[in-house]
Design a protein around this motif. Structure first.
Motif, short mmCIF file in Angstrom:
data_model
loop_
_atom_site.label_atom_id
_atom_site.label_comp_id
_atom_site.label_asym_id
_atom_site.label_seq_id
_atom_site.Cartn_x
_atom_site.Cartn_y
_atom_site.Cartn_z
N MET A 1 23.47 -2.74 -12.25
CA MET A 1 22.84 -2.74 -11.05
C MET A 1 22.88 -4.12 -10.41
O MET A 1 23.18 -5.15 -11.25
N SER A 2 23.12 -4.12 -8.87
CA SER A 2 23.23 -5.33 -8.45
C SER A 2 21.81 -6.18 -8.30
O SER A 2 20.92 -5.49 -8.63
N SER A 3 21.79 -7.29 -8.10
CA SER A 3 20.65 -8.12 -8.21
C SER A 3 19.43 -7.69 -7.21
O SER A 3 18.54 -7.65 -7.69
N ASP A 4 19.75 -7.09 -6.21
CA ASP A 4 18.86 -6.54 -5.32
C ASP A 4 18.39 -5.16 -5.50
O ASP A 4 17.56 -4.62 -4.87
N GLY A 5 19.22 -4.60 -6.36
CA GLY A 5 19.09 -3.19 -6.55
C GLY A 5 19.39 -2.20 -5.79
O GLY A 5 19.23 -0.78 -5.82
N SER A 6 20.56 -2.52 -4.81
CA SER A 6 20.91 -1.58 -3.77
C SER A 6 22.03 -0.75 -4.31
O SER A 6 22.34 0.28 -3.70
N VAL A 7 22.89 -1.47 -5.29
CA VAL A 7 24.14 -0.88 -5.67
C VAL A 7 23.92 -0.53 -7.41
O VAL A 7 23.17 -1.32 -8.12
N ILE A 8 24.42 0.59 -7.92
CA ILE A 8 24.17 1.15 -8.94
C ILE A 8 25.72 1.60 -9.48
O ILE A 8 26.20 2.29 -8.93
N GLY A 9 25.86 1.39 -10.90
CA GLY A 9 26.99 1.66 -11.42
C GLY A 9 26.78 2.26 -12.75
O GLY A 9 25.83 2.12 -13.29
N GLY A 10 27.65 3.40 -13.00
CA GLY A 10 27.27 4.06 -14.28
C GLY A 10 28.54 5.24 -14.61
O GLY A 10 29.49 4.93 -13.94
N ILE A 11 27.93 6.17 -15.31
CA ILE A 11 28.93 7.24 -15.83
C ILE A 11 28.30 8.48 -15.59
O ILE A 11 27.36 8.81 -15.71
N ALA A 12 29.42 9.46 -15.22
CA ALA A 12 28.84 10.83 -14.72
C ALA A 12 29.74 11.52 -15.12
O ALA A 12 31.06 11.51 -14.86
N ASP A 13 29.20 12.97 -15.68
CA ASP A 13 30.20 14.05 -15.94
C ASP A 13 30.36 15.03 -14.65
O ASP A 13 29.42 15.37 -13.95
N ASP A 14 31.62 15.37 -14.40
CA ASP A 14 31.91 16.42 -13.22
C ASP A 14 32.34 17.64 -13.93
O ASP A 14 32.65 18.51 -13.12
N GLY A 15 31.90 17.85 -15.04
CA GLY A 15 32.42 19.22 -15.73
C GLY A 15 33.39 18.85 -16.59
O GLY A 15 33.13 19.07 -17.78
N PRO A 16 34.78 18.81 -16.10
CA PRO A 16 35.91 18.55 -17.24
C PRO A 16 35.93 17.15 -17.83
O PRO A 16 36.46 16.81 -18.90
N SER A 17 35.36 16.11 -17.18
CA SER A 17 35.74 14.79 -17.61
C SER A 17 34.42 13.97 -17.34
O SER A 17 33.75 14.37 -16.61
N SER A 18 34.52 12.73 -17.91
CA SER A 18 33.38 11.76 -17.52
C SER A 18 34.03 10.80 -16.72
O SER A 18 35.19 10.27 -16.76
N ARG A 19 33.36 10.36 -15.42
CA ARG A 19 33.74 9.32 -14.31
C ARG A 19 32.93 8.38 -14.27
O ARG A 19 31.66 8.37 -14.41
N ILE A 20 33.53 7.12 -13.61
CA ILE A 20 32.82 6.22 -13.34
C ILE A 20 32.41 6.08 -11.87
O ILE A 20 33.07 6.59 -10.98
N PHE A 21 30.99 5.82 -11.68
CA PHE A 21 30.43 5.98 -10.44
C PHE A 21 29.84 4.75 -9.65
O PHE A 21 29.72 3.99 -10.61
N ARG A 22 29.98 4.63 -8.47
CA ARG A 22 29.16 3.59 -7.86
C ARG A 22 27.99 4.35 -6.54
O ARG A 22 28.57 5.07 -6.06
N TRP A 23 27.17 3.79 -6.79
CA TRP A 23 25.99 4.46 -5.80
C TRP A 23 25.44 3.68 -4.92
O TRP A 23 25.05 2.15 -5.41
N ASP A 24 25.05 3.73 -3.52
CA ASP A 24 24.25 3.05 -2.86
C ASP A 24 23.61 3.93 -1.73
O ASP A 24 23.98 5.45 -1.84
N ALA A 25 22.68 3.63 -1.24
CA ALA A 25 21.78 4.89 -0.54
C ALA A 25 22.53 5.48 0.70
O ALA A 25 22.42 6.57 1.15
N THR A 26 23.46 4.62 1.23
CA THR A 26 24.37 5.00 2.38
C THR A 26 25.45 6.32 1.84
O THR A 26 25.67 7.37 2.58
#
Length: 277
Positions: A227-252
């Motif tokens: 997570m970024s210092s202000d909490g606005s951006v999150i990174g992690g891992i997510a499954d899309d069905g066939p594989s696991s993917r790296i993601f970046r999330w923000d509200a926009t």
């Protein structure tokens, strides 16, 4: 060496935290150049963790978080009952059992607000060390919690979280927390703050179903890990069905798959990070 490890470091490298064995137990330590490796469970420094009120952390320990200045350490340690307890340590208060709200040495005192009914673990910390995140067992499930000295250990799981949940990362000021919570058969990455509560960030349209509508591609397990210092951006891992993917999330932009074309199957996100420097 499995008997000792340093797994936390402060922002300028002057302080380290971890655990080390004395041949009987793994004890939590803090190191700096002035004081060397100090067993922080040994309050009076006599070389024995004797089970007195200030030295309740008699069992195996693991240090899991350190404030950027190295003054506060958090993790889990066994008490005399061999129950794992989330702890917070600083030089003034020593080792504090976060589940023991009234400080009487007993977790679950009748009439108290102590809801933990099993193991607990602290895994994230705010920049100044005043806020701790982690999980604790209640009603046979893991519950993500947020702790501060005013409110104690507060469960933050949302109504949609039907199973285990864990708080794993935190913004600099402790106002935003990320991790995962089970919804049915799947782990879902979440973002929590006091205004919005625990939000399933894989559920873009907020209809309670991750169904590929509105670009909802993370239909399997997902987990917030950085997570970024202000909490606005999150990174992690997510499954899309066939594989696991790296993601970046923000509200926009929501949860964006950032996995490179050169990768095959991603199994784990490993990023060196620290909560807000």
């Amino acid at each position: 060496d499995c008997y000792r490890t340093a797994n936390q470091v402060n922002s300028d490298g002057s302080g380290l935290g971890g655990h080390a064995s004395n041949g009987i137990n793994y004890h939590p330590f803090r190191w700096d150049a002035a004081n060397g490796m100090v067993n922080i469970a040994d309050a009076n420094g006599d070389g024995v963790v004797d089970g007195t009120a200030s030295e309740w952390a008699t069992g195996f320990a693991s240090v899991r978080a350190m404030s950027p200045d190295g003054s506060v350490i958090a993790g889990n340690v066994q008490d005399a009952s061999r129950q794992n307890r989330a702890f917070r340590w600083d030089a003034t208060t020593g080792m504090v059992n976060l589940a023991d709200t009234d400080g009487d040495g007993v977790v679950g005192t009748p009439g108290s607000s102590e809801w933990v009914a099993g193991d607990s673990r602290a895994s994230s910390i705010s920049s100044d060390g005043s806020v701790i995140g982690g999980f604790a067992v209640y009603d046979s499930k893991l519950h993500a919690f947020r702790w501060d000295a005013t409110n104690g250990m507060v469960r933050i799981a949302g109504g949609w979280a039907t199973g285990n949940s864990q708080a794993e990362v935190m913004s600099s000021d402790g106002s935003v927390i990320g991790g995962y919570a089970h919804e049915g058969n799947y782990k879902r990455a979440f973002r929590w703050d006091a205004t919005n509560g625990m939000v399933n960030i894989a559920d873009t349209d907020g209809d309670g179903v991750v169904d590929r509508a509105f670009g909802e591609w993370a239909t399997g397990d997902s987990e917030a890990q950085v997570m970024s210092s202000d909490g606005s951006v999150i990174g992690g891992i997510a499954d899309d069905g066939p594989s696991s993917r790296i993601f970046r999330w923000d509200a926009t932009n929501g949860m964006v798959d950032i996995t490179g074309d050169w990768t095959l199957v991603i199994t784990m996100l490993k990023l060196c990070h620290q909560t807000a420097q």
